[in-house]
Each structure stands twice: as structure tokens, then as C-alpha cells.
Design a protein around this motif. Sequence first.
Motif, PDB file in Angstrom:
ATOM      1  N   GLU A   1     -15.940  16.580  -4.494  1.00 24.31           N
ATOM      2  CA  GLU A   1     -16.554  15.534  -4.887  1.00 24.31           C
ATOM      3  C   GLU A   1     -16.162  14.162  -4.352  1.00 24.31           C
ATOM      4  OE1 GLU A   1     -16.773  13.220  -9.360  1.00 24.31           O
ATOM      5  OE2 GLU A   1     -16.375  15.456  -9.195  1.00 24.31           O
ATOM      6  N   SER A   2     -14.999  14.040  -4.057  1.00 24.46           N
ATOM      7  CA  SER A   2     -14.215  12.791  -3.329  1.00 24.46           C
ATOM      8  C   SER A   2     -13.082  13.490  -2.613  1.00 24.46           C
ATOM      9  CB  SER A   2     -14.153  11.866  -4.311  1.00 24.46           C
ATOM     10  OG  SER A   2     -13.552  10.610  -3.754  1.00 24.46           O
ATOM     11  N   THR A   3     -12.931  12.922  -1.306  1.00 25.41           N
ATOM     12  CA  THR A   3     -11.725  12.979  -0.537  1.00 25.41           C
ATOM     13  C   THR A   3     -10.670  12.163  -0.649  1.00 25.41           C
ATOM     14  OG1 THR A   3     -12.701  11.933   1.331  1.00 25.41           O
ATOM     15  CG2 THR A   3     -13.509  14.313   1.194  1.00 25.41           C
ATOM     16  N   ALA A   4     -11.136  10.928  -1.153  1.00 25.97           N
ATOM     17  CA  ALA A   4      -9.911  10.014  -1.309  1.00 25.97           C
ATOM     18  C   ALA A   4     -10.006   9.005  -2.432  1.00 25.97           C
ATOM     19  CB  ALA A   4      -9.753   9.144  -0.154  1.00 25.97           C
ATOM     20  N   TYR A   5      -9.154   8.590  -3.122  1.00 29.92           N
ATOM     21  CA  TYR A   5      -9.214   7.476  -4.125  1.00 29.92           C
ATOM     22  C   TYR A   5      -8.274   6.365  -3.739  1.00 29.92           C
ATOM     23  CZ  TYR A   5     -11.100  11.526  -6.747  1.00 29.92           C
ATOM     24  OH  TYR A   5     -12.173  12.467  -7.156  1.00 29.92           O
ATOM     25  N   ASP A   6      -8.840   5.199  -4.014  1.00 29.49           N
ATOM     26  CA  ASP A   6      -8.201   4.083  -4.014  1.00 29.49           C
ATOM     27  C   ASP A   6      -7.897   2.959  -5.113  1.00 29.49           C
ATOM     28  OD1 ASP A   6      -7.335   1.431  -2.910  1.00 29.49           O
ATOM     29  OD2 ASP A   6      -8.787   1.099  -1.395  1.00 29.49           O
ATOM     30  N   ILE A   7      -6.688   3.171  -5.542  1.00 25.02           N
ATOM     31  CA  ILE A   7      -6.304   2.784  -6.904  1.00 25.02           C
ATOM     32  C   ILE A   7      -5.570   1.247  -6.790  1.00 25.02           C
ATOM     33  CG2 ILE A   7      -5.343   3.256  -9.134  1.00 25.02           C
ATOM     34  CD1 ILE A   7      -5.477   6.338  -8.267  1.00 25.02           C
ATOM     35  N   GLN A   8      -6.197   0.373  -7.350  1.00 30.11           N
ATOM     36  CA  GLN A   8      -5.305  -0.864  -7.387  1.00 30.11           C
ATOM     37  C   GLN A   8      -4.506  -0.700  -8.590  1.00 30.11           C
ATOM     38  OE1 GLN A   8      -7.368  -4.706  -8.279  1.00 30.11           O
ATOM     39  NE2 GLN A   8      -6.360  -5.352  -6.142  1.00 30.11           N
TER      40      GLN A   8
ATOM     41  N   VAL B   1      -2.496   1.983  -4.364  1.00 34.60           N
ATOM     42  CA  VAL B   1      -2.201   3.383  -3.906  1.00 34.60           C
ATOM     43  C   VAL B   1      -3.452   4.199  -3.312  1.00 34.60           C
ATOM     44  CG1 VAL B   1      -1.456   5.669  -5.021  1.00 34.60           C
ATOM     45  CG2 VAL B   1      -0.691   3.340  -5.940  1.00 34.60           C
ATOM     46  N   LEU B   2      -3.334   4.671  -2.250  1.00 29.57           N
ATOM     47  CA  LEU B   2      -4.322   5.352  -1.509  1.00 29.57           C
ATOM     48  C   LEU B   2      -4.048   6.944  -1.639  1.00 29.57           C
ATOM     49  CD1 LEU B   2      -4.973   3.072   1.672  1.00 29.57           C
ATOM     50  CD2 LEU B   2      -6.108   3.262  -0.421  1.00 29.57           C
ATOM     51  N   ILE B   3      -4.758   7.567  -2.374  1.00 29.21           N
ATOM     52  CA  ILE B   3      -4.538   8.944  -2.410  1.00 29.21           C
ATOM     53  C   ILE B   3      -5.427   9.975  -1.880  1.00 29.21           C
ATOM     54  CG2 ILE B   3      -4.611  10.888  -4.198  1.00 29.21           C
ATOM     55  CD1 ILE B   3      -3.968   9.034  -6.342  1.00 29.21           C
ATOM     56  N   GLU B   4      -5.186  10.755  -0.694  1.00 30.10           N
ATOM     57  CA  GLU B   4      -5.865  11.605   0.043  1.00 30.10           C
ATOM     58  C   GLU B   4      -5.726  12.930  -0.489  1.00 30.10           C
ATOM     59  OE1 GLU B   4      -6.214  13.484   4.614  1.00 30.10           O
ATOM     60  OE2 GLU B   4      -4.374  11.974   4.001  1.00 30.10           O
TER      61      GLU B   4
ATOM     62  N   ASN C   1      -8.297  -4.361 -12.959  1.00 25.48           N
ATOM     63  CA  ASN C   1      -9.777  -4.239 -13.662  1.00 25.48           C
ATOM     64  C   ASN C   1     -10.658  -3.944 -12.649  1.00 25.48           C
ATOM     65  OD1 ASN C   1      -8.592  -5.298 -16.251  1.00 25.48           O
ATOM     66  ND2 ASN C   1      -8.561  -7.478 -15.222  1.00 25.48           N
ATOM     67  N   LEU C   2     -10.475  -3.829 -11.625  1.00 19.56           N
ATOM     68  CA  LEU C   2     -11.524  -3.780 -10.582  1.00 19.56           C
ATOM     69  C   LEU C   2     -11.547  -2.120 -10.068  1.00 19.56           C
ATOM     70  CD1 LEU C   2     -10.997  -6.568  -7.926  1.00 19.56           C
ATOM     71  CD2 LEU C   2     -12.556  -6.500 -10.054  1.00 19.56           C
TER      72      LEU C   2
ATOM     73  N   VAL D   1       0.864  -0.939   0.068  1.00 21.53           N
ATOM     74  CA  VAL D   1       0.084  -0.016   0.074  1.00 21.53           C
ATOM     75  C   VAL D   1       0.917   1.399   0.043  1.00 21.53           C
ATOM     76  CG1 VAL D   1      -1.757   1.270   1.174  1.00 21.53           C
ATOM     77  CG2 VAL D   1      -1.859  -1.293   1.435  1.00 21.53           C
ATOM     78  N   TYR D   2       0.727   2.205  -0.871  1.00 24.22           N
ATOM     79  CA  TYR D   2       1.431   3.457  -0.967  1.00 24.22           C
ATOM     80  C   TYR D   2       0.198   4.541  -0.713  1.00 24.22           C
ATOM     81  CZ  TYR D   2       4.818   0.919  -3.389  1.00 24.22           C
ATOM     82  OH  TYR D   2       5.727   0.001  -3.910  1.00 24.22           O
ATOM     83  N   LYS D   3       0.679   5.314   0.227  1.00 25.24           N
ATOM     84  CA  LYS D   3      -0.278   6.695   0.643  1.00 25.24           C
ATOM     85  C   LYS D   3       0.162   7.771   0.351  1.00 25.24           C
ATOM     86  CE  LYS D   3      -2.084   4.464   4.750  1.00 25.24           C
ATOM     87  NZ  LYS D   3      -2.129   4.442   6.370  1.00 25.24           N
ATOM     88  N   ILE D   4      -0.521   8.567  -0.406  1.00 25.33           N
ATOM     89  CA  ILE D   4      -0.294   9.604  -1.252  1.00 25.33           C
ATOM     90  C   ILE D   4      -1.206  10.922  -0.888  1.00 25.33           C
ATOM     91  CG2 ILE D   4       0.264  11.006  -3.373  1.00 25.33           C
ATOM     92  CD1 ILE D   4       2.226   8.827  -2.763  1.00 25.33           C
ATOM     93  N   GLU D   5      -0.544  12.068  -0.621  1.00 24.02           N
ATOM     94  CA  GLU D   5      -1.407  13.215  -0.447  1.00 24.02           C
ATOM     95  C   GLU D   5      -1.403  14.098  -1.628  1.00 24.02           C
ATOM     96  OE1 GLU D   5      -0.083  15.402   3.099  1.00 24.02           O
ATOM     97  OE2 GLU D   5      -1.191  14.061   4.456  1.00 24.02           O
TER      98      GLU D   5
END
Length: 804
Positions: free
Chosen positions: A313-320, A337-340, A284-285, A247-251
Motif C-alpha cells: 500500500e505504501s513503501t514509505a511514511y513521512d511523519i512530522q 521521522v522518515l519510515i521506510e 497538524n499537517l 530528520v530521523y530515518k527508520i526502517e
Amino acid sequence: MAIPWGDSSMGRRQLLQLILLHTAWEMGSGQLHYSVPEESQHGTFVGRIAQDLGLEVGELFPPMFRMESQVHGDYFKVNEQNGILFVNSRIDREELCGKSPICAIHLEVIADKPLRVFHVEVEIADINDNAPVFSVRQQHLAILESRVQGSHFPIEEASDADIGTNGQVTYKLSPNEHFSVEEIMNDERSKSLVLTLNKPLDREVSPQHQLLLSATDSGQPALTGTVLLMITAVDVNDNAPAFNQSVYKIELLENSAIGTLVIKLEARDMDDGINKEISYSLGNLVAPNIKERFSIDPNNGEVRVTGNVDFEESTAYDIQIEAKDKSSYPLSGHCKVLIEVLDVNDNRPEMSLKSLSVPVPEDSPPGTVVALISISDRDAGANGQVSCSVWPPRLPFKLQSTFKNYYSLVVAEPLDREREAEYKLVVTAQDHGAPSLSTTSSLVVPIGDVNDNAPAFAQPSYTVFVKENNPPGAHIFTVSASDPDVGENALVSYWLDEKLWPLSSSISVHSESGKLYALQPLDYEELKLLEFQVRAKDAGLPSLCGNVTVQIFVVDENDNVPAVTVPGEEAATLLVVPMTAGHVVGKIRALDADSGYNAWLRYELHEGTSGPWHVGLYSGEISTTRALDEAESSNSHSLLVLVKDHGQPALSATATLSISLVASAQAIQADAHLPGMGGSPKPLVDNINIYLIVAICSVSSLFLLAIILYVALRCPCQPKEAVMYGPGTATLVCASEVGSWSYSQRHSRILGGLAGESSAKNDLMVFTPNIPVFAETGKQQDLLCATVSEPMFNLYHLFKIFVQ
């Protein structure tokens, strides 16, 4: 409170929790709170809103009662007959609030007269109306037969639109000996669904495995969704690409420019050759909305921004992210990749005027609500915190925070419409971001008039001079009062105050224009002064009044002819003895009802009159111009005396005097028989002695009186006693003209006691001044007494008056 589910034990426990939550919410927020399950039918009972808010059923009819919602859709209504809040249209909690744990509709209830605002929140309770759903019907997995026991393979999770227990999903895999399904927690915010290899695969024994994965929620009743897992056993390439962390956390700042680098990923593969070459891609998900905003370079693994990133619109994105080698049977590695998204102050505050009560009466007490204003800001944190202010400062209004981002514009100081009839306000809402953004809105607040000003005249009194003999109905003056109020409060009417003196037959005032009219001719000889009050009243409720004093001085006109005072005739006969030049033989007495110069008389002999006669210009004394004796050719003379006043034009009267000359002895005998001298004849010497004695006494008395008058006139003049003439007053004034004295017939009886019955009438004159003297207050003062120019009478003249 509406009950969203049945009578089961689970439903009762949830109902109890909602009741406790409702009670805690009301105690904490201070607002009315209801709860209703989603998908409730039209007419479902929500709450007795009128009773709970303390409103009467009669207040529920528009426009006195309004209910507004911040969301689109008319979900609730109030029964105007009983005050019950009920469901008006279908409510889908998932459509309205998505996955938000708390879904509530905020209602603003506004009641007028007096203006009040209530805040009601209706919580939309979730029901289990959505089954877990997989995005595809089949998921394909390729697993090397060389993968060891305990290996994990990510698979797609099912999504459930419900929340709470209704959205909690458990997974179950169809019975098999190779695989099991598990949920692995990555951190406190993320978890992954994986397929765990319990027993290594043998491609030669079973190249493919078909497993049914079931997802069941925890609702009552529970709902289930399924997906078919197609697992292919792969031989040879036994090393999959691997990332250095799972998991990578990015702001990332919102509104980042397209092309901005988010992160550069790198995966490693222990194989050689083509099996080591890696291609990166989004899994794909990954949801379509994520693919619209982010992309990854397949060769170098750089994740960049490709669309609009909006915090609101969205405060976070969870990208596989998937890293796959390029072998014939590729293997893949995965990471997240968790983008805050960080908020940027890119939204200005929004301002909405909920209610405006204008015009504001000028007698409104401080604290009166003028307007209700709602402020909102879509940003978060300090960027979404808004403060509200009003400009310009030093206005009689202020803003008060009432509830969250609601403000009331209230009266802060007493208002005065006559000082300021309208206020133009600028309301500014400014957030606390850096740099801050603001929104302004203009507001006009007119001030309503209240009858708080009485009509006022320009001065406390008016002095008007009107010539006598005016035509009936003549306009003599106009009074005018002003009222700074407006409308009916400034509509002024006039009337006469007749408490002091009835004036309805003499003076009238026009009720609208304030014009004063003399209803009948004024006569100076009967009325010198009219003093009265004119009152002005406005048309307000209650009405206010003002008054002014009006003094009308009647100005004398020369409209009276001099009248000779010989009773009943115009001619007189005198018997005289021969005499020397300058001898006074008689005196003409005349009166004039006018005043001042109009009553100042002069005497002249008619042009046709001849003989040795002379008449005093102001005294009226008849005397000889030369010596007369018995040898005159004519013993009888007729004199025509012309009496004129000094008016413009002058008026005159005539008097005929017949003079007969007799011998000395005859004159003495005739004198003894003249009327007024007694009935029986007496010796001339005795009569003359008596006359001399009486004359000496009279002269002495008059001399003493003259000394007293002289001393009195030399002293500072004191105000004389006012003489009443109808409604007003006139003041007695002494005057002297060219060294001799005359009088006005109307005033003669006022002065009758000064120097005798007859002599005073011929020697004093009363003037009523045409120009009165007023003090600064406008009140009439006594007029000053003029100093006598001749302080002592001529004794000889007094003696002649007495003898005559």
C-alpha cells in the motif's frame, strides 16, 4: 499518437520528447506503445493497432480477436471496421496512477487461428488539470518576538496531483518586510517549506501579521492555490524545544504488530519551569492515513504502530513531529521521522489462465501453444520474482516464458491419444522469497483423436470349416477388426475383396457386424475351398484399411448314393462253366461322388440271396463258396448285391447279377461269342494262350510299375501338385484302407494314368483331408502324402482284374 496539448512551443517540445520516448520504449521493450493525454474525449484517436500489429481487419471480430486490460474500466476499444484504437471512456491519470511518474495501461491483444498474443502499452500523458492545494485555508503561527533574524518556521506545503512540470510548485509570499518563504532540501528525498524571519518581530508595534502564500505550478497554463498565514508575535518564552536532529530515518518491517516501537524521540528546552516541560504530538499537517497507523506518546515521545503497515500500500511514511513547551505562550520544535517500510514475503503469486486451446490434436507439432498463463506477485524484489513449473515431470508439455511474467504451455514431444487420452497438469508459481510462497492450479488437457490407426484383425488369417448343403443365407463366421481410435475414426465397415475371385454370388459380409453369410448351399463335390480377403475400413478422413485372409473349407456330407458302373442297367448276366470253390466269376464296379469314408464302399449279398456265392467285402469280386458241376439242380442263379458307403447315415445301392451254368463245351463256344471277345468264333485254346501271353506281359509291367511306386512312396513325401477347385485349392493325398483299394469317382480321372484305364479305378482311393496343416504364417501348405500300407499288389488279384 494523440497530442494532449496545443500548438505552443512548449507543447511542441513536449510532443517531441514523447515521440522520442515512444521510439525508445518500442526499441527497448519489444512491445507496441502509444500515448494519449488524460481527460481525452470519447473517440480520441490512439493508434492504428491492426496495421501496427500486422493484423487483417477481418481478424478483429470476436471471438477471434480479444483485448483485455489489467486495470478495471473499459478505457479503450478497437474499431472493427478500420482497426483504429480509440478512447472509450474518461481517463483520470491521477485517479489511475496517483503520483507515479509513469502511468500506462497494459493491453493484452489475443488473436486466434493461429493463437497469438500481443502486448500494447498506452501511456497516459499528464495535463495540468489540478491546481496546487493547501489542506487548510488558514495557517496559524506563534512567533516569539525574541526570535533572531534567519529563524525558520515550517509551514504547510501545497500538494499538486499532477506530475512532472505540471506538479512542480513555486511559492510566493505577499510583500512584507519581516518574512520570506523558502524551500529547504533535507536530503535527496525530502524537502521542507519554511517561513524565514528576515527582520525580528516587535509585538508592541505589530502583534499580528496576515500574509497570503501563493503556490503556482509550472504547467501551461499555470494554476495557483493560496493559503492565509496568520502570524502572532509572542513575548517572553524565547526558547523553543529542539530535537538533536531534524530528520530521523527508520526502517520498519511491514505487518509489524500493533504496539511495535518505531522510535523514541527526545527534545530539549533551555527554559526553566513550565516553559521547559514538553508535550509531543503529531504535526497538524500529518495525513489522516498516517495517523491511523502511527501514534506518539505525548509524555515520552515514543512512536508506535497503531494500524496495519502494508508495503504493497505504501513503501514509505513521512511523519512530522511537534514538541511544544507548556508555557502560556508555548514554543514548539519540529522534526521529521522518515519510515521506510521493508517488504515481507506475505503475498502468494497470483495465476490467471488467459487462454486455453483444447482439445489438442495428437498430431500437433512440438511448439504448439496450448495455454497462456499470467503470473503476478504484489511483493517486491526477490519476494516478487516468480518462477513457474509444471508437474508431473516427463510430460509432453513444457512452459516457456514469453513476456515478463507471461508463460506459454506448449507441446514438447509427439502426442499419442491411444497411449494417453488426457493429461492432468498442475502448474506451480513460486516466488523467490524466504520462505517462498507458491500457488498451484490444476489444468486438464484432453488430446484430440486423429485417424492414425488402421483397423486390425486379431490374426492374419482365419480357417473356417462349413458343412456342405448349408441353408442359403446361413451365418458361417464373424470377422472382427478393432481400431484404437475413437469416434468416426474407429467406426469400422467390412467388405469383400473380389479382385482375386468374384464372390458376390457365393459369400457376403455384413458391412457393420462383419458376419459372413453363405448366399447359396455349398457343394463339396463342386467346391472344396474358398479363399478370399475381407477388408476393414474406418470412417476417418482419410480412411485407413486393414485386411484378413479367410479360408473356408467345405466339409463333405454323405449326400451321394453309390452308383454301379454297368452302363444303363442294374443287372448283368454271366455264363460260367462248372468250377471249383473260390473261383472268381465276376466283379461289381461302383462309384461314390463323396469323399473319404463317405466314398469308401463295401459289397454285401442281400439277405434273400442263396447259393454257393460270395462277394468280396471291399473288392466286389463274385466267387464260389464250393465246387459246382453240371449236376446242379438249377442252371441259372440270380444274385442281389448291396453296395454301401461308410457315411453316417450310410447310403446304399443294389446290383442284380444273373449267373447261368452251362456245359464245358457250351461255355467255350459261348465265350467265343460273348460281347467284346470278337465277332467270329475261335478255338478256346488259342484264346486262352493269347490271354495268358497278354496277362504275363501285363503282370510284368504292373510288377515293374509297383516297384517304381514303392520306391517313390518310400522316399520323403514331396508336396503334390495342387488341384484347383474354384477359388481355393485342394491337395492330392494317397491312402490305404484294410489292405485293399477303392476310389472316388470324382478323382478317378486324376489317377487314371497310374496303372491303366480300368484297373486303377478299382484299386486307388483319393481322400481330401478335413483338417489341413498350416504353417505359423497361416498360409495353406500342401498336405502330406500317406505311406501306402501295402507296397505291392497281389499278383493273383491283378491277374484276375486283367482277365475280367
